[in-house]
Design a protein around this motif. Structure first.
Motif, short mmCIF file in Angstrom:
data_model
loop_
_atom_site.label_atom_id
_atom_site.label_comp_id
_atom_site.label_asym_id
_atom_site.label_seq_id
_atom_site.Cartn_x
_atom_site.Cartn_y
_atom_site.Cartn_z
N SER A 255 0.86 -1.19 0.00
CA SER A 255 0.00 0.00 0.00
C SER A 255 0.89 1.24 0.00
CB SER A 255 -0.91 0.00 1.23
OG SER A 255 -1.60 1.23 1.36
N LEU A 256 0.59 2.18 -0.90
CA LEU A 256 1.39 3.40 -1.00
C LEU A 256 0.98 4.40 0.07
CD1 LEU A 256 3.48 5.17 -2.48
CD2 LEU A 256 1.61 5.96 -3.96
N ILE A 257 1.97 4.87 0.84
CA ILE A 257 1.74 5.88 1.88
C ILE A 257 2.26 7.21 1.36
CG2 ILE A 257 2.08 6.50 4.30
CD1 ILE A 257 0.70 3.79 3.86
N THR A 258 1.36 8.09 0.99
CA THR A 258 1.71 9.42 0.51
C THR A 258 0.70 10.40 1.08
OG1 THR A 258 2.19 10.77 -1.44
CG2 THR A 258 0.39 9.19 -1.64
N GLY A 259 0.72 11.65 0.61
CA GLY A 259 -0.21 12.64 1.13
C GLY A 259 -0.14 13.92 0.33
N ASP A 260 -0.87 14.92 0.79
CA ASP A 260 -0.73 16.25 0.22
C ASP A 260 0.62 16.83 0.63
OD1 ASP A 260 -3.31 16.01 -0.79
OD2 ASP A 260 -4.21 17.06 0.92
N GLU A 261 1.02 17.90 -0.03
CA GLU A 261 2.29 18.53 0.31
C GLU A 261 2.33 18.94 1.78
OE1 GLU A 261 5.37 21.72 -1.74
OE2 GLU A 261 3.24 21.73 -2.29
N GLU A 262 1.18 19.36 2.31
CA GLU A 262 1.11 19.81 3.70
C GLU A 262 1.27 18.67 4.70
OE1 GLU A 262 -1.48 22.51 1.14
OE2 GLU A 262 -1.17 20.35 1.38
N HIS A 263 0.97 17.44 4.26
CA HIS A 263 1.11 16.28 5.14
C HIS A 263 2.56 15.84 5.29
CE1 HIS A 263 -3.20 15.35 3.74
NE2 HIS A 263 -3.29 15.58 5.03
N LEU A 264 3.33 15.99 4.23
CA LEU A 264 4.66 15.39 4.17
C LEU A 264 5.57 15.95 5.25
CD1 LEU A 264 5.17 15.33 0.29
CD2 LEU A 264 4.09 13.61 1.77
N ASN A 265 6.23 15.04 5.98
CA ASN A 265 7.12 15.42 7.08
C ASN A 265 6.39 16.30 8.09
OD1 ASN A 265 9.53 15.42 8.55
ND2 ASN A 265 10.30 17.25 7.51
N ALA A 283 4.58 1.02 1.58
CA ALA A 283 5.58 1.71 0.76
C ALA A 283 5.50 3.18 1.13
CB ALA A 283 5.30 1.50 -0.72
N ILE A 284 6.41 3.63 1.99
CA ILE A 284 6.34 4.98 2.54
C ILE A 284 7.16 5.93 1.66
CG2 ILE A 284 6.74 6.41 4.58
CD1 ILE A 284 6.76 3.77 6.22
N GLN A 285 6.47 6.84 0.99
CA GLN A 285 7.16 7.85 0.20
C GLN A 285 8.18 8.56 1.08
OE1 GLN A 285 4.51 10.97 -0.98
NE2 GLN A 285 6.08 12.17 -2.02
N ILE A 286 9.43 8.64 0.65
CA ILE A 286 10.49 9.15 1.51
C ILE A 286 10.20 10.57 1.99
CG2 ILE A 286 11.88 9.97 -0.45
CD1 ILE A 286 13.16 8.46 2.91
N GLU A 287 9.52 11.37 1.17
CA GLU A 287 9.19 12.74 1.59
C GLU A 287 8.17 12.77 2.72
OE1 GLU A 287 10.25 12.87 -2.84
OE2 GLU A 287 9.01 11.61 -1.51
N TYR A 288 7.43 11.68 2.89
CA TYR A 288 6.43 11.57 3.97
C TYR A 288 7.13 11.58 5.33
CZ TYR A 288 2.28 9.55 6.33
OH TYR A 288 1.20 9.31 7.15
N ASP A 289 8.30 10.95 5.39
CA ASP A 289 9.06 10.83 6.64
C ASP A 289 10.55 10.81 6.30
OD1 ASP A 289 9.82 10.32 9.30
OD2 ASP A 289 9.53 8.15 9.08
N PRO A 290 11.10 11.96 5.87
CA PRO A 290 12.47 11.97 5.35
C PRO A 290 13.53 11.56 6.36
CG PRO A 290 11.63 14.21 5.61
CD PRO A 290 10.46 13.29 5.78
N GLY A 291 13.27 11.74 7.63
CA GLY A 291 14.22 11.30 8.66
C GLY A 291 14.07 9.84 9.04
N ILE A 303 13.78 -1.12 3.71
CA ILE A 303 12.98 -1.52 2.54
C ILE A 303 11.66 -0.76 2.38
CG2 ILE A 303 13.98 -3.83 2.52
CD1 ILE A 303 11.35 -4.86 3.74
N LEU A 304 11.07 -0.25 3.47
CA LEU A 304 9.74 0.37 3.37
C LEU A 304 9.78 1.76 2.77
CD1 LEU A 304 7.86 -0.66 6.65
CD2 LEU A 304 7.95 -1.84 4.44
N TYR A 305 10.85 2.50 2.98
CA TYR A 305 10.93 3.86 2.45
C TYR A 305 11.31 3.80 0.98
CZ TYR A 305 10.49 5.56 7.21
OH TYR A 305 10.02 5.84 8.46
N VAL A 306 10.49 4.45 0.14
CA VAL A 306 10.67 4.34 -1.31
C VAL A 306 10.91 5.72 -1.92
CG1 VAL A 306 9.33 2.22 -1.49
CG2 VAL A 306 8.17 4.43 -1.69
N LYS A 307 11.75 5.73 -2.97
CA LYS A 307 12.07 6.96 -3.69
C LYS A 307 11.64 6.94 -5.14
CE LYS A 307 16.16 7.85 -0.80
NZ LYS A 307 17.63 8.08 -0.80
#
Length: 337
Positions: A255-265, A283-291, A303-307
């Protein structure tokens, strides 16, 4: 917060059920405040869906001066059929005259606080005397926010803000009390997988769609639930009730984990918790949780953080019951259970 609290909304009538996010929020915010010792009522138009709930008080029978604090669920000015809800005018004027503490639940960058009296005045010629008071309320209210930076949602920084993650509270209690979800049992190795990749949610605009396009491979078996797009290579399924959604997630590998720009990080959204509780990998979009702060397990962090969509394809190929067990262990850690 003070001992007697009302939860209400000006435009959208407050719902109290587990079928949509607003109903979930009302249910579990009430529970959270009661655990802290408050008495909590829900105030709105008391229709047949809530007629048996003693704590749901009809707006006509409400005196807000009896409450030490009022919590407002923000809502947009959607007047179906050009008509305003029967509760809107009275609640708008009553809150304008209210002298107690007002809190606003900020949960969506597309639903900011607005001067409800001005909207009603401009559209229906009512509530004009409350416009000035609502300007004051917006300035003086305390904003409750489940993320890091409320200004990214509002476009400005309120004078009073409390960071309070009721999203985490909702899903900790929901998933530890739902008998259909077992965060402890080992994952079976005979789970039928129909989909390689799934994304679910409402249409949110071009930024969200561009993220989905970036991460969805073209040569995998993909599913969109509730999100219809001719650009994304995927089958489509209408929005599901929550229990059915969790069952459909179990039929996907990722499952892809993403969001609006305001959600990311900024905000850990519902789909993060829902995916970790399911039998599909996140599959966590790296911008969602960059740290990479949300996931601590060293194998999963790798493996879960995807670019890219290639990373997503790699994760699809790696699905296994053992990785799902590790993922559920992470959720137990997050929930501290």
């Amino acid at each position: 917060m003070t001992k007697k609290i009302a939860i209400t909304s000006v435009f959208a009538n407050v719902t109290y059920n587990d079928k949509n996010h607003r109903g979930l929020e009302a249910m579990f915010f009430k529970k959270m405040m009661e655990e802290k010792g408050s008495k909590v009522d829900v105030v709105g138009y008391k229709n047949r869906n809530v007629k048996d709930l003693d704590f749901y008080i009809d707006f006509n029978d409400t005196d807000f001066s009896e409450y030490g604090a009022v919590v407002i669920q923000l809502s947009t000015a959607n007047f179906f059929g050009g008509q305003m809800g029967t509760h809107c005018e009275k609640i708008c004027n009553d809150l304008a005259n209210y002298k107690g503490k007002i809190y606003m639940l900020v949960n969506d960058p597309r639903i900011p606080p607005i001067n409800y009296a001005k909207v009603i005045s401009d559209r229906f010629g009512l509530c004009a005397d409350s416009i000035e008071s609502w300007d004051r309320i917006i300035k003086e209210a305390t904003y409750l926010f489940p993320g890091k930076d409320v200004s990214r949602y509002l476009g400005w920084q309120p004078d009073n803000c409390i960071n309070l993650d009721w999203f985490l509270y909702i899903f900790k209690h929901r998933f530890t009390q739902d008998e259909s979800i077992d965060l402890q049992a080992p994952t079976r190795d005979d789970i039928e997988k129909k989909w390689d990749l799934v994304y679910y949610g409402d249409r949110r605009g071009s930024f969200r769609e561009n993220q989905i396009l970036k991460y969805f491979p073209k040569d995998t078996n993909n599913l969109l639930i509730g999100y219809k797009s001719n650009k994304v290579p995927a089958s489509f399924m209408k929005k599901l009730q929550h229990s059915d959604l969790m069952k459909e997630l179990d039929r996907a590998k990722v499952s892809l984990i993403t969001g609006d720009e305001e959600h990311l990080n900024n905000v850990t959204t519902y789909r993060f918790y829902e995916t970790l509780a399911s039998n599909c990998l996140a599959a966590i979009q790296i911008e969602y949780d960059p740290g990479r702060d949300l996931i601590k397990d060293p194998v999963l962090r790798d493996i879960l953080y995807v670019k890219s969509h290639d990373d997503v394809k790699r994760l699809i190929s790696m699905w296994s019951p053992e990785l799902i067990d590790r993922q559920k262990s992470e959720l137990r850690r997050i929930f501290n259970i």
